[in-house]
Design a protein around this motif. Structure first.
Motif, PDB file in Angstrom:
ATOM      1  N   UNK A 158       0.833  -1.198   0.000  1.00 18.98           N
ATOM      2  CA  UNK A 158       0.000   0.000   0.000  1.00 18.98           C
ATOM      3  C   UNK A 158       0.870   1.251   0.000  1.00 18.98           C
ATOM      4  N   UNK A 159       0.236   2.410   0.140  1.00 24.22           N
ATOM      5  CA  UNK A 159       0.967   3.672   0.045  1.00 24.22           C
ATOM      6  C   UNK A 159       1.969   3.867   1.172  1.00 24.22           C
ATOM      7  N   UNK A 160       1.833   3.108   2.257  1.00 21.55           N
ATOM      8  CA  UNK A 160       2.780   3.209   3.376  1.00 21.55           C
ATOM      9  C   UNK A 160       3.921   2.208   3.252  1.00 21.55           C
ATOM     10  N   UNK A 161       3.832   1.312   2.275  1.00 18.77           N
ATOM     11  CA  UNK A 161       4.846   0.277   2.116  1.00 18.77           C
ATOM     12  C   UNK A 161       4.490  -1.036   2.779  1.00 18.77           C
ATOM     13  N   UNK A 162       3.344  -1.083   3.476  1.00 18.32           N
ATOM     14  CA  UNK A 162       2.894  -2.317   4.111  1.00 18.32           C
ATOM     15  C   UNK A 162       2.207  -3.218   3.084  1.00 18.32           C
ATOM     16  N   UNK A 163       2.091  -4.499   3.392  1.00 18.60           N
ATOM     17  CA  UNK A 163       1.408  -5.422   2.493  1.00 18.60           C
ATOM     18  C   UNK A 163      -0.068  -5.048   2.404  1.00 18.60           C
ATOM     19  N   UNK A 164      -0.559  -4.973   1.194  1.00 20.36           N
ATOM     20  CA  UNK A 164      -1.971  -4.678   0.940  1.00 20.36           C
ATOM     21  C   UNK A 164      -2.711  -6.014   0.839  1.00 20.36           C
ATOM     22  N   UNK A 165      -3.242  -6.474   1.964  1.00 14.68           N
ATOM     23  CA  UNK A 165      -3.867  -7.788   1.997  1.00 14.68           C
ATOM     24  C   UNK A 165      -5.159  -7.838   1.193  1.00 14.68           C
ATOM     25  N   UNK A 166      -5.864  -6.715   1.099  1.00 12.62           N
ATOM     26  CA  UNK A 166      -7.088  -6.701   0.296  1.00 12.62           C
ATOM     27  C   UNK A 166      -6.763  -6.928  -1.175  1.00 12.62           C
ATOM     28  N   UNK A 167      -5.721  -6.268  -1.673  1.00 13.95           N
ATOM     29  CA  UNK A 167      -5.303  -6.466  -3.062  1.00 13.95           C
ATOM     30  C   UNK A 167      -4.776  -7.881  -3.268  1.00 13.95           C
ATOM     31  N   UNK A 168      -4.032  -8.386  -2.301  1.00  9.28           N
ATOM     32  CA  UNK A 168      -3.494  -9.742  -2.395  1.00  9.28           C
ATOM     33  C   UNK A 168      -4.635 -10.755  -2.457  1.00  9.28           C
ATOM     34  N   UNK A 169      -5.650 -10.558  -1.634  1.00 11.96           N
ATOM     35  CA  UNK A 169      -6.814 -11.454  -1.648  1.00 11.96           C
ATOM     36  C   UNK A 169      -7.497 -11.425  -3.009  1.00 11.96           C
ATOM     37  N   UNK A 170      -7.576 -10.249  -3.614  1.00  9.62           N
ATOM     38  CA  UNK A 170      -8.188 -10.107  -4.930  1.00  9.62           C
ATOM     39  C   UNK A 170      -7.399 -10.885  -5.979  1.00  9.62           C
ATOM     40  N   UNK A 171      -6.070 -10.809  -5.904  1.00 12.26           N
ATOM     41  CA  UNK A 171      -5.234 -11.551  -6.845  1.00 12.26           C
ATOM     42  C   UNK A 171      -5.443 -13.059  -6.698  1.00 12.26           C
ATOM     43  N   UNK A 172      -5.500 -13.525  -5.460  1.00 14.15           N
ATOM     44  CA  UNK A 172      -5.705 -14.956  -5.210  1.00 14.15           C
ATOM     45  C   UNK A 172      -7.047 -15.419  -5.761  1.00 14.15           C
ATOM     46  N   UNK A 173      -8.106 -14.695  -5.442  1.00  9.63           N
ATOM     47  CA  UNK A 173      -9.444 -15.104  -5.858  1.00  9.63           C
ATOM     48  C   UNK A 173      -9.584 -15.062  -7.376  1.00  9.63           C
ATOM     49  N   UNK A 174      -8.960 -14.089  -8.009  1.00 11.42           N
ATOM     50  CA  UNK A 174      -9.016 -13.989  -9.471  1.00 11.42           C
ATOM     51  C   UNK A 174      -8.421 -15.230 -10.119  1.00 11.42           C
ATOM     52  N   UNK A 175      -7.323 -15.715  -9.579  1.00 18.28           N
ATOM     53  CA  UNK A 175      -6.702 -16.918 -10.122  1.00 18.28           C
ATOM     54  C   UNK A 175      -7.563 -18.154  -9.871  1.00 18.28           C
ATOM     55  N   UNK A 176      -8.151 -18.235  -8.705  1.00 17.46           N
ATOM     56  CA  UNK A 176      -9.011 -19.376  -8.384  1.00 17.46           C
ATOM     57  C   UNK A 176     -10.186 -19.424  -9.347  1.00 17.46           C
ATOM     58  N   UNK A 177     -10.788 -18.269  -9.606  1.00 15.29           N
ATOM     59  CA  UNK A 177     -11.929 -18.206 -10.517  1.00 15.29           C
ATOM     60  C   UNK A 177     -11.530 -18.556 -11.948  1.00 15.29           C
ATOM     61  N   UNK A 178     -10.269 -18.332 -12.287  1.00 16.55           N
ATOM     62  CA  UNK A 178      -9.782 -18.664 -13.630  1.00 16.55           C
ATOM     63  C   UNK A 178      -9.515 -20.155 -13.797  1.00 16.55           C
ATOM     64  N   UNK A 179      -9.545 -20.906 -12.693  1.00 12.70           N
ATOM     65  CA  UNK A 179      -9.402 -22.352 -12.790  1.00 12.70           C
ATOM     66  C   UNK A 179      -8.008 -22.899 -12.615  1.00 12.70           C
ATOM     67  N   UNK A 180      -7.106 -22.134 -12.001  1.00 13.60           N
ATOM     68  CA  UNK A 180      -5.763 -22.668 -11.768  1.00 13.60           C
ATOM     69  C   UNK A 180      -5.817 -23.782 -10.727  1.00 13.60           C
ATOM     70  N   UNK A 181      -4.820 -24.623 -10.731  1.00 15.63           N
ATOM     71  CA  UNK A 181      -4.766 -25.715  -9.757  1.00 15.63           C
ATOM     72  C   UNK A 181      -3.981 -25.343  -8.518  1.00 15.63           C
ATOM     73  N   UNK A 182      -3.145 -24.300  -8.630  1.00 16.92           N
ATOM     74  CA  UNK A 182      -2.300 -23.902  -7.505  1.00 16.92           C
ATOM     75  C   UNK A 182      -1.840 -22.467  -7.709  1.00 16.92           C
ATOM     76  N   UNK A 183      -1.410 -21.845  -6.613  1.00 12.52           N
ATOM     77  CA  UNK A 183      -0.809 -20.523  -6.661  1.00 12.52           C
ATOM     78  C   UNK A 183       0.491 -20.558  -5.862  1.00 12.52           C
ATOM     79  N   UNK A 184       1.470 -19.784  -6.319  1.00  8.29           N
ATOM     80  CA  UNK A 184       2.740 -19.650  -5.607  1.00  8.29           C
ATOM     81  C   UNK A 184       2.760 -18.290  -4.916  1.00  8.29           C
ATOM     82  N   UNK A 185       3.091 -18.278  -3.636  1.00  6.47           N
ATOM     83  CA  UNK A 185       3.158 -17.021  -2.885  1.00  6.47           C
ATOM     84  C   UNK A 185       4.503 -16.926  -2.160  1.00  6.47           C
ATOM     85  N   UNK A 186       4.951 -15.683  -1.964  1.00  4.07           N
ATOM     86  CA  UNK A 186       6.181 -15.467  -1.210  1.00  4.07           C
ATOM     87  C   UNK A 186       7.407 -16.045  -1.865  1.00  4.07           C
TER      88      UNK A 186
END
Length: 314
Positions: free
Chosen positions: A23-51
């Motif tokens: 986010x604008x303070x340099x902290x992790x934006x968990x809301x945006x991260x959650x959006x990225x995860x859900x978008x991939x799940x809806x697209x039908x991926x079998x797995x996601x890599x994080x970190x």
């Protein structure tokens, strides 16, 4: 953590290496991260890599690393597997990261060949076996000599693959003949994954099982169609679709992960911010990303994921 038994049927296709939004303070934006995860799940991926590499893992604190793994696991809820980056050039630190990932809910870990130290093959093998002895999680090996200086040799990989805990390889060597060479050396269920979007289709055609990908963050459904087309023998269709991604794939690889973050910013999914030593893209590079996205949009891709103007406000 989702029970995996000994099956690796899930470890196939395009698997996105997710960026870590700030986010604008340099902290992790968990809301945006959650959006990225859900978008991939809806697209039908079998797995996601994080970190991992694209997630700027080297700039994350242990608590931040735990947080994004836990968040991904909570969002996934067993719908997809969560693969956590847990590599280090210190075996003890890699073990600690692996244990923390397991506690945070990861389904598997991605563990890189020790970098900078330049260990011999016997040391690389001992490093990975020590990690395996510390966890019940499946381990995907990550071989990327351009970053680590040392490679994971075919012989060392074949030895490790005899243990069912080592379930796959993220292959960053760029050696397109390697899947054919390795297939007779590793168990049938051991998965071979490309680490390069530009040559992923050729890797599949030579026996590869999937790709840990940057560009699939931008066009996840298109990437799934490319993979399924290839596996169904519709190579002309797969080649054409991959050609639509070629320019963007090259740009993302050139300045990773800043270029990917900017592309996702244009799609309205996250801020483009990175952490030092990664810096914001130059204006010329931003323009190239915008052009590449626009060209993809001309083929109807944009209908599903509208591209925002380059002047994104937050």
């Amino acid at each position: 953590m989702t029970p995996l038994a000994n099956s690796t049927a899930w470890l196939v296709g395009y698997i996105p290496d997710l960026p870590t939004p700030f986010d604008e303070t340099g902290a992790i934006d968990l809301a945006a991260f959650a959006k990225l995860c859900e978008r991939q799940i809806q697209a039908g991926v079998s797995a996601i890599v994080v970190g991992e590499t694209t997630g700027e893992a080297s700039t994350l604190t242990p608590v931040e690393h735990d947080t994004i793994i836990r968040t991904a696991a909570e969002i996934a809820r067993g719908r997809v597997r969560v693969i956590a980056g847990a590599g280090s050039n210190s075996t003890s630190q890699a073990i600690e990261l692996t244990r923390r990932a397991e506690l945070a809910g990861a389904d598997a870990v991605l563990s890189v060949v020790p970098y900078y130290n330049k260990p011999m093959q016997a040391g690389i093998e001992a490093h990975f076996r020590a990690i395996a002895n510390s966890t019940a999680l499946p381990i995907i090996l990550h071989d990327i000599p351009a970053r680590t200086i040392r490679e994971l040799s075919d012989d060392t990989l074949a030895k490790l693959a005899q243990s069912r805990q080592f379930v796959g390889l993220r292959d960053g060597t760029g050696d397109l003949a390697r899947p054919m060479r390795l297939r007779s050396m590793v168990p049938l269920e051991f998965r071979l994954l490309s680490a390069d979007d530009a040559t992923a289709l050729a890797y599949f055609a030579n026996g590869g099982d999937g790709c840990v990908s940057a560009v699939s963050n931008v066009a996840p459904e298109l990437c799934q169609v490319i993979f399924s087309s290839c596996k169904q023998g519709r190579l002309q269709s797969a080649r054409y679709l991959q050609s639509r991604l070629a320019r963007l794939s090259a740009l993302l690889a050139k300045e990773s992960p800043a270029a990917l973050k900017y592309a996702l910013c244009l799609l309205g999914l996250m801020r483009p911010d990175t952490r030092l030593p990664i810096v914001e893209l130059a204006d010329a590079a931003k323009a190239e990303i915008a052009t590449a996205l626009a060209e993809m949009g001309e083929e109807g891709w944009e209908d599903r994921y509208p591209r925002k103007d380059t002047a994104v406000t937050w």
